[in-house]
Structure formats: C-alpha cells, structure tokens
Design an enzyme around this catalytic site. Structure first.
Site, mmCIF file in Angstrom:
data_model
loop_
_atom_site.group_PDB
_atom_site.id
_atom_site.type_symbol
_atom_site.label_atom_id
_atom_site.label_comp_id
_atom_site.label_asym_id
_atom_site.label_seq_id
_atom_site.Cartn_x
_atom_site.Cartn_y
_atom_site.Cartn_z
ATOM 1 C CB SER A 101 -0.959 -0.046 1.192
ATOM 2 O OG SER A 101 -1.960 0.931 1.087
ATOM 3 C CG ASP A 158 -6.685 -2.158 -4.196
ATOM 4 O OD1 ASP A 158 -7.262 -1.142 -3.772
ATOM 5 O OD2 ASP A 158 -5.459 -2.342 -4.082
ATOM 6 C CG HIS A 218 -5.895 -1.732 -0.479
ATOM 7 N ND1 HIS A 218 -5.009 -1.326 -1.454
ATOM 8 C CD2 HIS A 218 -5.410 -1.224 0.692
ATOM 9 C CE1 HIS A 218 -4.048 -0.612 -0.920
ATOM 10 N NE2 HIS A 218 -4.265 -0.536 0.389
#
Length: 307
Positions: free
Chosen positions: A153, A251, A281
C-alpha cells in the site's frame, strides 16, 4: 471472480465507521491492540530491534534473520498504513513471512508518520535505511548481491519512490522493487481509473475513504503531482530495477498499479504484474493466512530468484 468468501465474511462483520474526523492516535492504538503476542508469531532464527544511524537521523529497524548462515541477501521492507498508520508490530507477521519464504534478511523500517512528521520525513527515513544497509553490509552479513525494496500500500509508494530516488542519485545498489497493491497516484479523481469506480464500495477499502485517509500525508506537504509522491507520474522509468507489482482484483488502486507495471515494461524494465483474483486491498497484511493469498510470498521468492 467474486470476493473471496473469507474476506467477504470479515468485511460483513466490520462495524460502521464512526462519524467525525479520523483520529490518528486512537486508530493506531486500535491497530496495536490486534497484534498477536510474541509466542504466537512465526518463529525465525533471530529477530532484533536496532537503531539505524542515518543521514535522516536515527531510524528504528527490526531485523529478521530467517536461518543461520554466513551471509544473506537483504530486503528492506516498508509497511503500509496510508502514511499515518502501521508500525513494526502491526506488520511484523508480513516481515516474518517474507524472511521465511525468501531466505533473505529482512529489515523492516519504523519510519516517521504523518501528520506529526511532515513530508518527506517518512520517505527520507526509508531511503536512508536502504543506504545504511548498503554501507553497513558487513555488520549485516550482507552477501553483496540482492538488495531489494518492498512495501505494501503506502509502503509500496515508498518502495517505488526510493527506487527512483536511488536511480537519480546514482546509487545502483537496489536490485529489485516489490510493490504490493501500491498507492502510486495520489490524485483520487475517479475519472482516472476504472477500478476507482468498479471497486468503490463493498470491498473493504472504499474509494471515498482515499482522500480523508491520505489527507494527513498530503496536508503535510506531499504534492500529488510530485513523482516521489505519485510514482506513476514519473515521466522516465528507464533504468529502474526489476519490479514485481502485485494487485488485487477488488482494489480501487488496482488499475494504477497495473498501469505502472505496463509503463515500466514500455521503458524496458523487467516488470511482472500479478493480479490476485477475489482479493481486496490489504490482503497481504490481513488475509495472507488464506493459502491462495499466502502464495504471494512464494511468488516474491521466485521473482527474486529470477533476477
């Protein structure tokens, strides 16, 4: 493919977001409360907390040694958390799995967080630890070969930015960049990527939450037009290290990661883009206990072995 049933069950059980502004201190405390005790974590040969004395200052680093050996390749890992969450402890299990599966010595970086630390403090810490690892190679038993950067991320943002910054500085030591569902474009205009619309709601991280969650970082001075903030905006990607870009089907950030992979290949960088079906995600952090998602660590090992 629909969302994996275990992920769907978890999301269905999440409480509704509390109204009002996000409170970093409280959110961090909530994350830390979910860290498992030490005796329930994946055992390794050694796990040591050290302080890296770098050009950016003193940076906490946790070193994971998978097994006893004379020397090791090194992987420097940057945790995710929208630049204001996450810690050495919340992502300890990720670093342990990386060390176990790859056989590399993993250095997890406790970089400074927004909003307390303004941009580019966190990025500076990450870059400085990579340079420190190269300089301290003998004390780390580094074998002088693999020096990879990896992150999930926002940690993937830092990994891409560190690789680019090293290239621009003439530091050729980074051998690989590994980006797990990276946030590579902090311009959250929903017209930019189809995945921002397709995965906007119901998959855990929602498109509407991107702006408030990243506001602490952006308000601290990070400009979305800056390629060190939004690496996909870098115009020339030639000369960057080989990349593994892992994306998740459900995501909102999927398409920017896959665009980055295509652009790397167009720049003649050896880039592998791997989409995990049924995942959302954060699956490396939250759902790598599911066998089909735990294989991301084996894929990382295999990618490193090919280069």
């Amino acid at each position: 493919m629909t969302l994996h049933p275990e992920i769907a069950k978890f999301i269905a059980g999440l409480p509704a977001h509390a109204p009002g502004p996000l409170v970093p201190v409280a959110m961090r405390a909530g994350d830390e409360a979910n860290v498992p005790p030490l005796d329930e974590r994946l055992p390794l040969h050694a796990v040591d907390d050290v302080t890296a004395r770098t050009a950016a200052g003193d940076v906490p680093v946790r070193i994971y040694t998978p097994a006893e050996a004379d020397s090791y390749g090194v992987l420097v890992y940057f945790h995710g958390g929208a630049f204001f969450l996450g810690s050495l402890d919340t992502h300890d299990h990720v670093a342990r799995s990386l060390a176990k599966e790859t056989g590399l010595k993993v250095l997890s970086v406790g970089y400074r967080l927004a909003p307390e630390a303004a941009f580019p403090a966190g990025l500076d810490d990450c870059y400085a630890v990579v340079r420190w690892a190269a300089e301290e190679g003998e004390s780390l038993a580094w074998d002088g070969t693999t020096l990879a950067v990896a992150g999930d991320s926002s940690g993937g943002t830092f990994a891409a930015a560190v690789a680019a910054r090293a290239h621009d500085d003439g530091f050729q030591g980074i051998t690989h960049q590994i980006l797990y569902y990276p946030s590579l474009d902090l311009d959250f205009d929903t017209d930019r990527y189809a995945s921002l619309r397709e995965n906007a709601l119901g998959y855990g991280m929602e498109t509407a939450s991107l702006k408030p969650f990243n506001a602490f970082y952006l308000d601290s001075g990070a400009d979305p037009a800056d390629p060190l903030v939004s690496p996909v905006k870098r115009t020339d990607l030639t000369g960057l290290p080989p990349a593994l870009v892992v994306t998740a089907e459900h995501d909102p950030l999927r398409d920017e990661g896959e665009l980055y992979g295509r652009r790397l290949r167009e720049a003649r960088v050896d880039a592998t883009v791997s989409r995990y079906e049924g995942a959302g995600h954060g699956f490396v952090q939250h759902f790598s206990w599911i066998p089909e998602y735990h294989r991301v660590f084996a894929e990382t090992r295999d990618f490193l072995g090919r280069h």
